[in-house]
Design an enzyme around this catalytic site. Structure first.
Site, PDB file in Angstrom:
ATOM      1  N   VAL A   1       0.720  -1.219  -0.203  1.00 30.44           N
ATOM      2  CA  VAL A   1       0.048   0.059   0.011  1.00 30.44           C
ATOM      3  C   VAL A   1       1.007   1.014  -0.143  1.00 30.44           C
ATOM      4  O   VAL A   1       0.214   2.429  -0.186  1.00 30.44           O
ATOM      5  CB  VAL A   1      -0.898   0.148   1.151  1.00 30.44           C
ATOM      6  CG1 VAL A   1      -2.075  -0.977   0.981  1.00 30.44           C
ATOM      7  CG2 VAL A   1      -0.449   0.122   2.639  1.00 30.44           C
TER       8      VAL A   1
ATOM      9  N   ASN B   1      -6.866  -0.552   6.564  1.00 28.67           N
ATOM     10  CA  ASN B   1      -6.475  -1.292   7.772  1.00 28.67           C
ATOM     11  C   ASN B   1      -4.954  -1.552   8.013  1.00 28.67           C
ATOM     12  O   ASN B   1      -4.586  -1.636   9.007  1.00 28.67           O
ATOM     13  CB  ASN B   1      -7.360  -2.686   8.080  1.00 28.67           C
ATOM     14  CG  ASN B   1      -6.843  -3.518   9.098  1.00 28.67           C
ATOM     15  OD1 ASN B   1      -6.849  -3.407  10.358  1.00 28.67           O
ATOM     16  ND2 ASN B   1      -5.887  -4.430   8.497  1.00 28.67           N
TER      17      ASN B   1
ATOM     18  N   SER C   1      -6.020   3.775  16.023  1.00 31.30           N
ATOM     19  CA  SER C   1      -5.484   3.140  17.353  1.00 31.30           C
ATOM     20  C   SER C   1      -5.756   3.867  18.503  1.00 31.30           C
ATOM     21  O   SER C   1      -5.893   5.181  18.297  1.00 31.30           O
ATOM     22  CB  SER C   1      -3.894   2.955  17.285  1.00 31.30           C
ATOM     23  OG  SER C   1      -3.205   2.640  18.380  1.00 31.30           O
TER      24      SER C   1
ATOM     25  N   TYR D   1       4.253   6.077  15.973  1.00 26.44           N
ATOM     26  CA  TYR D   1       3.241   5.353  15.524  1.00 26.44           C
ATOM     27  C   TYR D   1       2.080   6.133  16.195  1.00 26.44           C
ATOM     28  O   TYR D   1       1.213   6.589  15.324  1.00 26.44           O
ATOM     29  CB  TYR D   1       3.300   3.895  16.496  1.00 26.44           C
ATOM     30  CG  TYR D   1       2.010   3.282  16.345  1.00 26.44           C
ATOM     31  CD1 TYR D   1       1.700   2.273  15.242  1.00 26.44           C
ATOM     32  CD2 TYR D   1       0.903   2.942  17.375  1.00 26.44           C
ATOM     33  CE1 TYR D   1       0.521   1.651  14.951  1.00 26.44           C
ATOM     34  CE2 TYR D   1      -0.106   2.143  17.228  1.00 26.44           C
ATOM     35  CZ  TYR D   1      -0.371   1.563  16.054  1.00 26.44           C
ATOM     36  OH  TYR D   1      -1.364   0.805  15.981  1.00 26.44           O
TER      37      TYR D   1
ATOM     38  N   LYS E   1      -0.866   7.775  13.723  1.00 23.95           N
ATOM     39  CA  LYS E   1      -2.451   7.492  13.898  1.00 23.95           C
ATOM     40  C   LYS E   1      -2.991   8.793  14.219  1.00 23.95           C
ATOM     41  O   LYS E   1      -4.081   8.815  13.786  1.00 23.95           O
ATOM     42  CB  LYS E   1      -2.606   6.243  15.058  1.00 23.95           C
ATOM     43  CG  LYS E   1      -2.051   5.040  14.387  1.00 23.95           C
ATOM     44  CD  LYS E   1      -2.735   4.312  13.344  1.00 23.95           C
ATOM     45  CE  LYS E   1      -2.583   2.703  13.370  1.00 23.95           C
ATOM     46  NZ  LYS E   1      -3.263   2.177  12.122  1.00 23.95           N
TER      47      LYS E   1
HETATM   48  P1  NDP Z   1      -0.937  -7.493  11.726  1.00 25.30           P
HETATM   49  O1  NDP Z   1       0.361  -7.277  11.689  1.00 25.30           O
HETATM   50  O2  NDP Z   1      -1.584  -8.915  12.113  1.00 25.30           O
HETATM   51  O3  NDP Z   1      -1.688  -7.080  10.380  1.00 25.30           O
HETATM   52  C1  NDP Z   1      -1.111  -6.023   9.798  1.00 25.30           C
HETATM   53  C2  NDP Z   1      -1.593  -6.131   8.248  1.00 25.30           C
HETATM   54  O4  NDP Z   1      -1.119  -5.123   7.682  1.00 25.30           O
HETATM   55  C3  NDP Z   1      -1.013  -7.312   7.649  1.00 25.30           C
HETATM   56  O5  NDP Z   1      -2.194  -8.056   6.969  1.00 25.30           O
HETATM   57  C4  NDP Z   1      -0.063  -6.735   6.965  1.00 25.30           C
HETATM   58  O6  NDP Z   1      -0.127  -7.690   5.521  1.00 25.30           O
HETATM   59  C5  NDP Z   1      -0.444  -5.476   6.189  1.00 25.30           C
HETATM   60  N1  NDP Z   1       0.462  -4.783   5.803  1.00 25.30           N
HETATM   61  C6  NDP Z   1       1.697  -4.284   6.414  1.00 25.30           C
HETATM   62  N2  NDP Z   1       2.495  -3.476   5.808  1.00 25.30           N
HETATM   63  C7  NDP Z   1       1.878  -3.380   4.485  1.00 25.30           C
HETATM   64  C8  NDP Z   1       2.197  -2.941   3.521  1.00 25.30           C
HETATM   65  N3  NDP Z   1       3.244  -1.914   3.175  1.00 25.30           N
HETATM   66  N4  NDP Z   1       1.223  -3.106   1.968  1.00 25.30           N
HETATM   67  C9  NDP Z   1       0.014  -4.014   2.368  1.00 25.30           C
HETATM   68  N5  NDP Z   1      -0.214  -4.224   3.516  1.00 25.30           N
HETATM   69  C10 NDP Z   1       0.613  -4.187   4.652  1.00 25.30           C
HETATM   70  O7  NDP Z   1      -1.278  -6.453  12.766  1.00 25.30           O
HETATM   71  P2  NDP Z   1      -3.032  -6.124  13.292  1.00 25.30           P
HETATM   72  O8  NDP Z   1      -4.030  -6.730  12.742  1.00 25.30           O
HETATM   73  O9  NDP Z   1      -3.155  -6.147  14.811  1.00 25.30           O
HETATM   74  O10 NDP Z   1      -2.896  -4.650  12.554  1.00 25.30           O
HETATM   75  C11 NDP Z   1      -3.983  -4.070  11.827  1.00 25.30           C
HETATM   76  C12 NDP Z   1      -4.240  -2.734  11.993  1.00 25.30           C
HETATM   77  O11 NDP Z   1      -4.677  -2.504  13.317  1.00 25.30           O
HETATM   78  C13 NDP Z   1      -3.010  -1.880  11.852  1.00 25.30           C
HETATM   79  O12 NDP Z   1      -3.218  -0.445  11.080  1.00 25.30           O
HETATM   80  C14 NDP Z   1      -2.709  -1.357  13.487  1.00 25.30           C
HETATM   81  O13 NDP Z   1      -1.900  -0.381  13.632  1.00 25.30           O
HETATM   82  C15 NDP Z   1      -4.116  -1.461  13.942  1.00 25.30           C
HETATM   83  N6  NDP Z   1      -4.123  -1.651  15.475  1.00 25.30           N
HETATM   84  C16 NDP Z   1      -3.710  -2.822  16.302  1.00 25.30           C
HETATM   85  C17 NDP Z   1      -3.655  -3.015  17.393  1.00 25.30           C
HETATM   86  C18 NDP Z   1      -3.216  -4.331  18.101  1.00 25.30           C
HETATM   87  O14 NDP Z   1      -3.168  -3.985  19.297  1.00 25.30           O
HETATM   88  N7  NDP Z   1      -3.182  -5.295  17.580  1.00 25.30           N
HETATM   89  C19 NDP Z   1      -4.186  -1.839  18.151  1.00 25.30           C
HETATM   90  C20 NDP Z   1      -4.707  -0.501  17.605  1.00 25.30           C
HETATM   91  C21 NDP Z   1      -4.574  -0.499  16.209  1.00 25.30           C
HETATM   92  P3  NDP Z   1       1.281  -8.388   4.716  1.00 25.30           P
HETATM   93  O15 NDP Z   1       2.105  -8.525   5.462  1.00 25.30           O
HETATM   94  O16 NDP Z   1       0.719  -9.326   3.869  1.00 25.30           O
HETATM   95  O17 NDP Z   1       1.602  -7.073   3.945  1.00 25.30           O
END
Ligand code: NDP
Length: 263
Positions: free
Chosen positions: A68, A94, A145, A161, A165
Site C-alpha cells: 500500500v 487497515n 489506534s 506510531y 495514527k
Molecule cells: P498484523 O501485523 O496482524 O496485520 C497487519 C496487516 O497489514 C497485515 O495484513 C500486513 O499484510 C498488512 N501490511 C503491513 N504493511 C503493509 C504494506 N506495506 N502493504 C500492504 N499491506 C501491509 O497487525 P494487526 O492486525 O494488529 O494490525 C491491523 C491494524 O490495526 C493496523 O493498522 C494497526 O496499527 C491497528 N491496530 C492494532 C492494534 C493491536 O493491538 N493489534 C491496536 C490498535 C490498532 P502483509 O504482511 O501481507 O503485507
C-alpha cells in the site's frame, strides 16, 4: 446471518492477518464481495479460505497482492477491483505496522515509515477510491489506534506510531467533512490492545516479551479483557453499513474502556 452489506464491494487492506483477516470474515458473513489486500499471497489465500468457510462464494473474493505504500500498486488495486466487481462501496484502510520508542530512541526514517503506511497510503488509496465511493454513496472505515488519542504511559511512548495514527484521525475527519455533501461517510475505529502479529513483526520483541505485554495490559482495560479481532471487525461492519447512516467523522475507541481516565 446479518445481511446489511450483501453484494457490497469492500476493499480491505491488510487482510492477510490479524484484525484485517477478522474484518474480511465479518464482511463474508454479510455476503459482501471482498477484495483482500496485502503483500503475503499465501496469507491472503488463508483469509480467502476463512471467508469461504463462512459460505461466501469464491467468485465474490478477489485477492490483490499490493504494497500500500506504492502508488502504482494502489492504482492497479483500484483498477482490478472495478474491473472484477464494477465499483467500490466500502474502503477499509487497515494495513499497518508498529514502531516503538520515544523521540530519543528512534530515527527520522522510522517516522517516515509510520507516516507512509498510516497516512500517505491511506490518503492515496482514499483519493483513488473516491469517484467510485461517490457513485455508490459508499463508506470509508479507517483502522486507527487508541494510541492516536493518548501518547502512551509513564513507562513507554511510541512517538512515530502515535503521531502517524493521530494524523490518520485528522485525515478521517477531513475526509468526512469534505465528502459529506456527496453522501460518502468516513469513520475511524481505534482499538486498544488486540493480540495479533503486529508487535512480533516489528522485530523489536521476542514472543515471550509480547506475551508478557499482553498479560500486563488486561487490567488496563476496564471491561477486564483484551480486544479481539472480532470486536474490532463488528464495529467496522456497523460503520460500513446503513445502520450507522447518520454517523460520519467519528473516532470510535474499541477498547473496553481503556481510554477512560482512571483515577
Ligand atoms: P498484523 O501485523 O496482524 O496485520 C497487519 C496487516 O497489514 C497485515 O495484513 C500486513 O499484510 C498488512 N501490511 C503491513 N504493511 C503493509 C504494506 N506495506 N502493504 C500492504 N499491506 C501491509 O497487525 P494487526 O492486525 O494488529 O494490525 C491491523 C491494524 O490495526 C493496523 O493498522 C494497526 O496499527 C491497528 N491496530 C492494532 C492494534 C493491536 O493491538 N493489534 C491496536 C490498535 C490498532 P502483509 O504482511 O501481507 O503485507
Amino acid at each position: 446471518m446479518s445481511r446489511r452489506l450483501t453484494d457490497k464491494v469492500v476493499i480491505i487492506t491488510g487482510a492477510s492477518s490479524g484484525i484485517g483477516a477478522g474484518i474480511a470474515v465479518e464482511f463474508a458473513k454479510e455476503g459482501s464481495k471482498v477484495v483482500l489486500v496485502g503483500r503475503n499471497v499465501e496469507n491472503l489465500e488463508k483469509t480467502s479460505k476463512l471467508c469461504q468457510d463462512q459460505g461466501l462464494e469464491k467468485q465474490k473474493i478477489l485477492t490483490v497482492k499490493t504494497d500500500v505504500t506504492d502508488e502504482e500498486q494502489l492504482a492497479r488495486l483500484v483498477d482490478a477491483t472495478v474491473k472484477q466487481f464494477g465499483g467500490i462501496d466500502v474502503l477499509v484502510n487497515n494495513a499497518g505496522a508498529v514502531n516503538t520508542g520515544g523521540i530519543q530512541d528512534v530515527e527520522l526514517k522510522q517516522l517516515d515509515e509510520m507516516l507512509n503506511i498510516h497516512v500517505r497510503a491511506v490518503f492515496q488509496l482514499t483519493k483513488l477510491a473516491i469517484p467510485y465511493l461517490v457513485e455508490n454513496r459508499g463508506s470509508i472505515v479507517n483502522v486507527s489506534s487508541l494510541q492516536a488519542l493518548s501518547p502512551g504511559t509513564m513507562e513507554f511512548v511510541d512517538v512515530t506510531y502515535s503521531v502517524a495514527k493521530a494524523g490518520l484521525d485528522m485525515l478521517t475527519k477531513c475526509t468526512a467533512l469534505e465528502l459529506a455533501k456527496k453522501k460518502v461517510r468516513c469513520n475511524s475505529v481505534n482499538p486498544g490492545v488486540v493480540p495479533s502479529g503486529l508487535l512480533t513483526k516489528s522485530g523489536e520483541f521476542t514472543e515471550e516479551e509480547v506475551k508478557g505485554f499482553y498479560e500486563s495490559q488486561v487490567s488496563a482495560h476496564p471491561l477486564g479483557k483484551l480486544g479481539t479481532t472480532e470486536d474490532v471487525a463488528k464495529a467496522v461492519t456497523f460503520l460500513a453499513s446503513e445502520d450507522s447512516g447518520f454517523i460520519t467523522g467519528a473516532i470510535l475507541p474499541i477498547d473496553g474502556g481503556r481510554n477512560l481516565p482512571i483515577p
